[in-house]
Design a protein around this motif. Structure first.
Motif, PDB file in Angstrom:
ATOM      1  N   THR A  38     -28.019 -12.299   8.009  1.00  0.00           N
ATOM      2  CA  THR A  38     -27.878 -11.223   7.036  1.00  0.00           C
ATOM      3  C   THR A  38     -27.675 -11.783   5.633  1.00  0.00           C
ATOM      4  O   THR A  38     -28.306 -11.332   4.675  1.00  0.00           O
ATOM      5  N   HIS A  73     -21.130 -15.062  14.661  1.00  0.00           N
ATOM      6  CA  HIS A  73     -22.431 -14.680  15.210  1.00  0.00           C
ATOM      7  C   HIS A  73     -23.550 -15.061  14.257  1.00  0.00           C
ATOM      8  O   HIS A  73     -23.414 -14.945  13.031  1.00  0.00           O
ATOM      9  N   GLY A 111     -26.102 -13.522  13.506  1.00  0.00           N
ATOM     10  CA  GLY A 111     -26.547 -12.394  12.702  1.00  0.00           C
ATOM     11  C   GLY A 111     -25.886 -12.345  11.333  1.00  0.00           C
ATOM     12  O   GLY A 111     -26.478 -11.865  10.366  1.00  0.00           O
TER      13      GLY A 111
END
Length: 162
Positions: free
Chosen positions: A81, A75, A77
């Motif tokens: 991050t 993902h 994300g």
């Protein structure tokens, strides 16, 4: 290798006073050396702080199956991050005593998919840190293959803490 501490509750996190009584570089080095707890998100997202110097921070990690999207790829994300962490911490490493920061905005470019389980490094480099803003860039590279998997840029707001 030094045993890294990861905060398991708010009580484990350094206080605002403790964080701002040191320069950002000193605070980051304390995390690297295991003298202060690192952020709990790093434990959940399977990455760790591995290098700190003035204006440069490196996190290392590997995506797990749990971080995949419905298509079975890592993902976005997870990339975001890691890049937010390394870039913002590069800004933090340039902060004087009595200052704090937070991410104002960031952008990432995913160039290729990271295979699940592959070790990568997320390298953040501060380009400018002033009284009110910090700007940094970052990249994610494979440890074994050296290939570039993603890039990013960020602007952080820098604040004096009273």
């Amino acid at each position: 290798m030094t045993e890294r501490k990861v905060a398991k509750s708010f009580a484990d996190l350094p206080s605002k006073e403790e964080m701002t009584s040191r320069s950002g570089l000193e605070a980051m080095k304390r995390m690297l050396n295991g003298d202060a707890a690192g952020p709990p998100i790093s434990d959940h997202m399977n990455y760790t702080l591995t290098e700190v110097e003035d204006g440069r921070v490196v996190f290392s990690g590997a995506p797990l199956f749990e971080y995949c999207n419905p298509m079975g790829t890592v993902h976005g994300g997870w990339y975001g991050t890691l890049l937010d962490s390394c870039m913002a911490c590069a800004v933090m490493s340039k902060l004087p005593v009595g200052s704090a920061y937070t991410t104002l905005e960031y952008k990432i470019n995913i160039l290729r998919s990271i295979p699940v389980g592959m070790q990568v490094e997320a390298i953040g480099i501060a380009q400018h840190v002033g009284r009110s803003t910090g700007v940094a860039v970052g990249e994610i590279r494979g440890v074994e293959d050296g290939r570039l998997y993603a890039t990013g840029s960020t602007t952080c707001i820098v604040m004096k803490v009273a």
